[in-house]
Design a protein around this motif. Structure first.
Motif, mmCIF file in Angstrom:
data_model
loop_
_atom_site.group_PDB
_atom_site.id
_atom_site.type_symbol
_atom_site.label_atom_id
_atom_site.label_comp_id
_atom_site.label_asym_id
_atom_site.label_seq_id
_atom_site.Cartn_x
_atom_site.Cartn_y
_atom_site.Cartn_z
ATOM 1 N N UNK A 1 1.000 -1.280 0.133
ATOM 2 C CA UNK A 1 -0.070 -0.196 -0.155
ATOM 3 C C UNK A 1 0.854 1.081 -0.234
ATOM 4 N N UNK A 2 1.820 1.200 0.398
ATOM 5 C CA UNK A 2 3.146 2.151 0.945
ATOM 6 C C UNK A 2 3.296 2.546 -0.070
ATOM 7 N N UNK A 3 4.277 1.576 -0.832
ATOM 8 C CA UNK A 3 4.573 1.797 -2.560
ATOM 9 C C UNK A 3 3.173 2.325 -3.205
ATOM 10 N N UNK A 4 2.239 2.098 -3.403
ATOM 11 C CA UNK A 4 1.549 2.379 -4.080
ATOM 12 C C UNK A 4 0.669 3.405 -3.798
ATOM 13 N N UNK B 1 1.144 -1.485 -9.768
ATOM 14 C CA UNK B 1 1.235 -1.795 -7.960
ATOM 15 C C UNK B 1 0.626 -3.308 -8.104
ATOM 16 N N UNK B 2 0.122 -3.874 -8.604
ATOM 17 C CA UNK B 2 -0.557 -5.168 -8.254
ATOM 18 C C UNK B 2 -0.221 -6.031 -9.527
ATOM 19 N N UNK C 1 9.940 -3.799 -6.038
ATOM 20 C CA UNK C 1 9.760 -4.168 -4.422
ATOM 21 C C UNK C 1 8.248 -4.332 -4.437
ATOM 22 N N UNK C 2 6.999 -4.811 -4.711
ATOM 23 C CA UNK C 2 5.717 -5.419 -4.475
ATOM 24 C C UNK C 2 6.302 -7.137 -5.026
ATOM 25 N N UNK C 3 6.673 -6.759 -5.878
ATOM 26 C CA UNK C 3 7.391 -7.943 -6.531
ATOM 27 C C UNK C 3 7.991 -8.798 -5.417
ATOM 28 N N UNK D 1 3.156 6.238 -2.399
ATOM 29 C CA UNK D 1 4.113 6.307 -3.047
ATOM 30 C C UNK D 1 4.637 6.354 -4.423
ATOM 31 N N UNK D 2 4.252 5.619 -5.383
ATOM 32 C CA UNK D 2 4.212 5.806 -6.575
ATOM 33 C C UNK D 2 2.938 6.978 -7.069
ATOM 34 N N UNK D 3 1.659 7.199 -7.083
ATOM 35 C CA UNK D 3 0.741 7.621 -6.977
ATOM 36 C C UNK D 3 0.708 9.447 -7.111
ATOM 37 N N UNK D 4 1.925 9.424 -6.023
ATOM 38 C CA UNK D 4 1.864 10.587 -5.643
ATOM 39 C C UNK D 4 3.357 10.997 -6.361
ATOM 40 N N UNK D 5 4.268 10.185 -7.705
ATOM 41 C CA UNK D 5 5.485 10.981 -7.994
ATOM 42 C C UNK D 5 6.447 10.884 -7.071
ATOM 43 N N UNK D 6 6.371 10.071 -5.847
ATOM 44 C CA UNK D 6 7.285 10.472 -5.256
ATOM 45 C C UNK D 6 8.745 8.984 -5.870
#
Length: 351
Positions: A60-63, A244-245, A79-81, A65-70
């Motif tokens: 969830x955190x990685x997702x 993300x998934x 990382x999610x893999x 951060x990605x959506x916010x463009x960080x």
């Protein structure tokens, strides 16, 4: 749980049965010693729940951060893999009821989280039936789980397609069935195995591929494509879901199936003989694949002898267990299995 193998109906020699018993006894004794040495290992439910909480929270955190463009998309995918590989190990343990065995609410909640975070796989409740049969009849013609992961197939385009996209493979396999009745039966089977999570998962993936292939082809032909606001909003959601998934699970599943399908023998093993069911694959060049399936090739053979140990304990027992397995003739890094279509005997399968 009984962690020994009852093989009274199996045509095993006395020497083979003694080897199986010795391997099981020694690894079990070693894991018992580790449990006594490290008191934390006694909190199995807590460890399982903690790994699940950290993995899901991490995704969830990685997702976010990605959506916010960080962070970039590739970092979120990798990382999610890795996190979904942990969740797969948890699901495998849950299938054997190693966490919250007497607390069905907590147990089934963890099972549901496994399915949500790995939606391309069949329901874990359905997989339980297939997996128990896999242990009972590993490597035989009725071992559906091994067949799903491509064990027993000769290497080529068909096997590679099955490794990277089981849904398309299932549909193609159904379309080439000899009769209409068989085509319909296999198509229904594929849809049933993937409903409902897998249909959403693969749907996102195919829309993602189709849309970006279309826009890429349009740009090559000099056609200016301007999506509608609704299409843009939909693709933003799908693009995020893929990063993300979906993409993390495609990487994880490919690595897992590649390793799993080659450590399992198929087609000519002695029924219910764990000495022939699997091998240990821990060669250095396999580490990129092992990374995304939590060292599965090195430790899964242990599980076929001692079912009761959770995934993290198998990692701890591996150095000792490998010595015991080798002493009893279990194979290590038999790469000839690629040419033999996973046959145990050192002969080429008939075409």
């Amino acid at each position: 749980m009984n962690n020994t193998h009852t093989i009274s109906t199996s045509p095993l020699s006395k020497t083979e049965q003694e080897s199986i018993n010795d391997i099981t006894q020694k690894i079990t004794q070693h894991s018992n010693e580790l449990r006594k040495r490290y008191s934390l290992l006694g909190y199995q439910n807590v460890i399982g729940a903690s790994v699940m909480t950290l993995s899901v929270t991490g995704m969830v955190i990685m997702g976010a951060l990605y959506i916010k463009g960080i962070i970039p998309g590739w970092l979120c995918i990798l990382v999610n893999a890795l996190l979904t590989s942990l969740i797969h190990e948890l699901e495998h343990d849950l299938i054997h009821r190693l966490y919250f065995r007497k607390q069905p609410l907590a147990h089934n909640l963890m099972m549901l989280l496994c399915w949500i975070t790995r939606p391309g796989m069949p329901s874990p409740w359905l997989r339980r039936e297939l997996h128990f049969h896999h242990h009972k009849e590993s490597g035989t013609d009725t071992d559906v789980e091994a067949w799903i992961t491509t064990s027993g197939s000769t290497w080529g385009a068909k096997r590679f397609l099955k490794l990277i996209d089981g849904f398309v493979f299932g549909i193609v396999n159904a379309l080439f069935a000899p009769t209409w009745r068989e085509k319909i039966r296999l198509t229904v089977k594929v849809l049933r195995l993937n409903a409902p999570m897998g249909l959403l998962y693969w749907g996102c993936w195919y829309i993602f591929l189709g849309y970006h292939l279309y826009t890429w082809a349009s740009s090559l032909m000099g056609i200016a494509y301007q999506p509608s606001p609704t299409t843009s909003m939909l693709m933003n959601v799908i693009n995020s879901a893929v990063v993300i998934i979906v993409a993390p699970n495609i990487i994880r599943q490919f690595c897992l199936f590649f390793i799993s399908s080659n450590i399992h023998y198929y087609g000519d093993v002695t029924p219910r003989n764990p000495l022939q069911q699997t091998q240990v694959m821990n060669h250095w060049w396999l580490w990129p694949f092992q990374l995304f399936c939590f060292n599965f090739g090195s430790t899964h053979c242990i599980h076929h002898f001692v079912v009761r140990d959770p995934f993290y304990l198998r990692q701890m027992t591996a150095p000792f267990a490998h010595k015991v397995l080798a002493e009893h003739g279990v194979r290590f890094n038999d790469f000839g299995t690629y040419k033999r279509a996973n046959r145990y005997n050192f002969t080429q399968p008939e075409s």
